[in-house]
Write an enzyme that holds these catalytic residues in place. Structure first.
Site, PDB file in Angstrom:
ATOM      1  N   ARG A   1      25.256  24.376  -1.532  1.00  0.00           N
ATOM      2  CA  ARG A   1      25.547  23.420  -2.584  1.00  0.00           C
ATOM      3  C   ARG A   1      25.391  24.053  -3.967  1.00  0.00           C
ATOM      4  O   ARG A   1      25.668  23.385  -4.963  1.00  0.00           O
ATOM      5  CB  ARG A   1      24.592  22.238  -2.466  1.00  0.00           C
ATOM      6  CG  ARG A   1      25.268  20.951  -1.993  1.00  0.00           C
ATOM      7  CD  ARG A   1      24.176  19.956  -1.811  1.00  0.00           C
ATOM      8  NE  ARG A   1      24.572  18.593  -1.833  1.00  0.00           N
ATOM      9  CZ  ARG A   1      24.635  17.831  -0.743  1.00  0.00           C
ATOM     10  NH1 ARG A   1      24.451  18.356   0.441  1.00  0.00           N
ATOM     11  NH2 ARG A   1      24.893  16.542  -0.856  1.00  0.00           N
TER      12      ARG A   1
ATOM     13  N   ARG B   1      24.441  12.058  -7.693  1.00  0.00           N
ATOM     14  CA  ARG B   1      24.924  12.987  -6.650  1.00  0.00           C
ATOM     15  C   ARG B   1      26.290  13.551  -7.036  1.00  0.00           C
ATOM     16  O   ARG B   1      26.576  14.736  -6.831  1.00  0.00           O
ATOM     17  CB  ARG B   1      24.999  12.256  -5.291  1.00  0.00           C
ATOM     18  CG  ARG B   1      23.626  12.101  -4.641  1.00  0.00           C
ATOM     19  CD  ARG B   1      23.600  11.021  -3.588  1.00  0.00           C
ATOM     20  NE  ARG B   1      24.493  11.268  -2.476  1.00  0.00           N
ATOM     21  CZ  ARG B   1      24.920  10.312  -1.639  1.00  0.00           C
ATOM     22  NH1 ARG B   1      24.539   9.052  -1.804  1.00  0.00           N
ATOM     23  NH2 ARG B   1      25.704  10.614  -0.644  1.00  0.00           N
TER      24      ARG B   1
ATOM     25  N   ARG C   1      21.272   4.569   3.471  1.00  0.00           N
ATOM     26  CA  ARG C   1      20.466   5.676   2.958  1.00  0.00           C
ATOM     27  C   ARG C   1      19.823   5.314   1.624  1.00  0.00           C
ATOM     28  O   ARG C   1      20.397   4.561   0.830  1.00  0.00           O
ATOM     29  CB  ARG C   1      21.367   6.904   2.747  1.00  0.00           C
ATOM     30  CG  ARG C   1      21.707   7.600   4.009  1.00  0.00           C
ATOM     31  CD  ARG C   1      22.851   8.563   3.863  1.00  0.00           C
ATOM     32  NE  ARG C   1      22.840   9.369   2.640  1.00  0.00           N
ATOM     33  CZ  ARG C   1      23.614  10.423   2.465  1.00  0.00           C
ATOM     34  NH1 ARG C   1      24.442  10.814   3.423  1.00  0.00           N
ATOM     35  NH2 ARG C   1      23.581  11.095   1.349  1.00  0.00           N
TER      36      ARG C   1
ATOM     37  N   LYS D   1      33.068  14.677   4.611  1.00  0.00           N
ATOM     38  CA  LYS D   1      32.599  15.905   5.293  1.00  0.00           C
ATOM     39  C   LYS D   1      31.932  15.565   6.635  1.00  0.00           C
ATOM     40  O   LYS D   1      32.227  16.182   7.647  1.00  0.00           O
ATOM     41  CB  LYS D   1      31.584  16.669   4.431  1.00  0.00           C
ATOM     42  CG  LYS D   1      32.097  17.124   3.087  1.00  0.00           C
ATOM     43  CD  LYS D   1      31.088  17.976   2.364  1.00  0.00           C
ATOM     44  CE  LYS D   1      29.785  17.274   2.012  1.00  0.00           C
ATOM     45  NZ  LYS D   1      29.895  16.196   1.035  1.00  0.00           N
TER      46      LYS D   1
ATOM     47  N   ARG E   1      32.361   1.188  -0.919  1.00  0.00           N
ATOM     48  CA  ARG E   1      33.027   0.504   0.196  1.00  0.00           C
ATOM     49  C   ARG E   1      32.370   0.905   1.527  1.00  0.00           C
ATOM     50  O   ARG E   1      32.111   0.084   2.380  1.00  0.00           O
ATOM     51  CB  ARG E   1      34.520   0.866   0.207  1.00  0.00           C
ATOM     52  CG  ARG E   1      35.354  -0.168   0.958  1.00  0.00           C
ATOM     53  CD  ARG E   1      36.838   0.081   0.890  1.00  0.00           C
ATOM     54  NE  ARG E   1      37.222   1.420   1.278  1.00  0.00           N
ATOM     55  CZ  ARG E   1      37.896   2.264   0.503  1.00  0.00           C
ATOM     56  NH1 ARG E   1      38.243   1.908  -0.713  1.00  0.00           N
ATOM     57  NH2 ARG E   1      38.236   3.458   0.939  1.00  0.00           N
TER      58      ARG E   1
HETATM   59  P1  AMP Z   1      24.025  14.724   1.965  1.00  0.00           P
HETATM   60  O1  AMP Z   1      23.644  13.983   3.198  1.00  0.00           O
HETATM   61  O2  AMP Z   1      24.694  16.018   2.239  1.00  0.00           O
HETATM   62  O3  AMP Z   1      24.802  13.858   0.992  1.00  0.00           O
HETATM   63  O4  AMP Z   1      22.660  15.105   1.232  1.00  0.00           O
HETATM   64  C1  AMP Z   1      21.752  14.125   0.819  1.00  0.00           C
HETATM   65  C2  AMP Z   1      20.764  14.708  -0.145  1.00  0.00           C
HETATM   66  O5  AMP Z   1      20.022  15.742   0.500  1.00  0.00           O
HETATM   67  C3  AMP Z   1      21.368  15.344  -1.366  1.00  0.00           C
HETATM   68  O6  AMP Z   1      21.669  14.437  -2.379  1.00  0.00           O
HETATM   69  C4  AMP Z   1      20.244  16.312  -1.759  1.00  0.00           C
HETATM   70  O7  AMP Z   1      19.179  15.626  -2.380  1.00  0.00           O
HETATM   71  C5  AMP Z   1      19.757  16.789  -0.413  1.00  0.00           C
HETATM   72  N1  AMP Z   1      20.499  17.976   0.025  1.00  0.00           N
HETATM   73  C6  AMP Z   1      21.306  18.072   1.113  1.00  0.00           C
HETATM   74  N2  AMP Z   1      21.799  19.302   1.225  1.00  0.00           N
HETATM   75  C7  AMP Z   1      21.319  19.995   0.177  1.00  0.00           C
HETATM   76  C8  AMP Z   1      21.491  21.317  -0.281  1.00  0.00           C
HETATM   77  N3  AMP Z   1      22.294  22.187   0.389  1.00  0.00           N
HETATM   78  N4  AMP Z   1      20.852  21.694  -1.391  1.00  0.00           N
HETATM   79  C9  AMP Z   1      20.046  20.860  -2.056  1.00  0.00           C
HETATM   80  N5  AMP Z   1      19.854  19.597  -1.696  1.00  0.00           N
HETATM   81  C10 AMP Z   1      20.470  19.150  -0.580  1.00  0.00           C
END
Ligand code: AMP
Length: 279
Positions: free
Chosen positions: A88, A150, A139, A13, A126
């Site tokens: 989400r 996740r 991260r 994404k 990877r």
């Molecule tokens: P991402 O960078 O999109 O993979 O998000 C990293 C982390 O941020 C996720 O695992 C959640 O803990 C939090 N997060 C990001 N977007 C959301 C969302 N829309 N709702 C809830 N938690 C979020």
């Protein structure tokens, strides 16, 4: 253009969002990035989100919804945006609908990057190894345990959004297992073919617009046919003109003149003129 990119962690994404930003000049609104920035800055939101994120769980809906509501109201989001990582959950999607409704905004598309979930873990592992090799910061949630959580969170809380947007008719699916370039091309193809947003009308192609002006009324007592369903100002003016012309033809027919060809038909009008001169 307003888009949502949907897909599990590692679906690509973020990569595709960056590409779309460069291509269409719209902003990428990544809730993950916003939350990480809040954590790094130690804001109250960041303090609440920090541990939840590190565990790979979802931050509470109200926090994320508030962040997005504030962000899409900023001037740079006026031209359009790509939501990456939001919504989400179904409550987040419903909140987004309300937010956009209040701003009289509509989504153009929800693009699901569909990937083989069995390969996600190795794909992300990877990616992490490549980042480490490049000396990039990893991260806090890019470790096997958090990653598994996740992916579980995606299955349980985010995957239902596929059905949510499918029912609304906004869902488009792209094969997220293809190369970055191929996925990009598939998304561009969807963007080119995307239907007009509900509530907005595309202008008719030039030839159709011309056809509206060429509409000919029926004469000699027969009712003029309605050929344009839309009551545009231009269409109404054309119909009024046609009705007036038909009325004058009927009046002349009643007065004994030979019925002329349909008014508005160029060749016919010339002929009738000639016949009038002869008589
Ligand atoms: P991402 O960078 O999109 O993979 O998000 C990293 C982390 O941020 C996720 O695992 C959640 O803990 C939090 N997060 C990001 N977007 C959301 C969302 N829309 N709702 C809830 N938690 C979020």
């Amino acid at each position: 253009m307003r888009l949502i990119l949907l897909g599990p962690p590692g679906a690509g994404k973020g990569t595709q969002a960056e590409r779309l930003v460069a291509r269409y000049g719209i902003v990428q609104l990544s809730t993950g990035d916003m939350l990480r920035a809040a954590v790094a800055a130690g804001t109250p939101v960041g303090r609440k989100a920090k541990d939840v994120m590190a565990r790979g769980e979802l931050v509470p809906d109200d926090i994320v919804i508030a962040i997005v509501a504030e962000r899409i109201g900023q001037p740079d989001a006026k031209k359009g945006f790509i939501l990456d990582g939001f919504p989400r959950t179904v409550p987040q999607a419903e909140a987004l609908d309300r937010m956009l409704g209040r701003k009289r905004m509509k989504l153009d598309a929800v693009i699901e990057l569909r990937v083989d979930e069995g390969l996600l873990l190795s794909r992300v592992e990877r990616r992490v190894a490549e980042m480490k090799a490049r000396g990039q910061t990893i991260r806090a949630d890019d470790n096997p345990d958090a990653l598994r959580r996740r992916i579980d969170a995606y299955r349980a809380q985010t995957a239902p959004l596929v059905g949510y947007y499918d029912k609304k008719g906004t869902l488009q699916v792209v094969d997220g297992m293809a190369s970055i370039e191929e996925v990009g091309k598939a998304i561009d193809g969807l963007m080119r073919r995307r239907p007009a947003r509900a509530g907005t009308r595309r202008r008719a192609p030039a030839r159709n617009r011309a056809a509206v002006g060429r509409k000919r009324p029926t004469v000699n007592g027969r009712k003029a046919k309605k050929t344009t369903p839309k009551r545009s100002a231009r269409g109404m003016a054309t119909r009024a003109k046609a009705a007036k012309a038909a009325k004058s033809v009927r009046a002349r027919a009643r007065a004994g003149a030979r019925p002329t060809a349909r008014p508005g038909a160029g060749a016919g009008r010339k002929k009738s003129k000639r016949s009038r001169t002869r008589s």
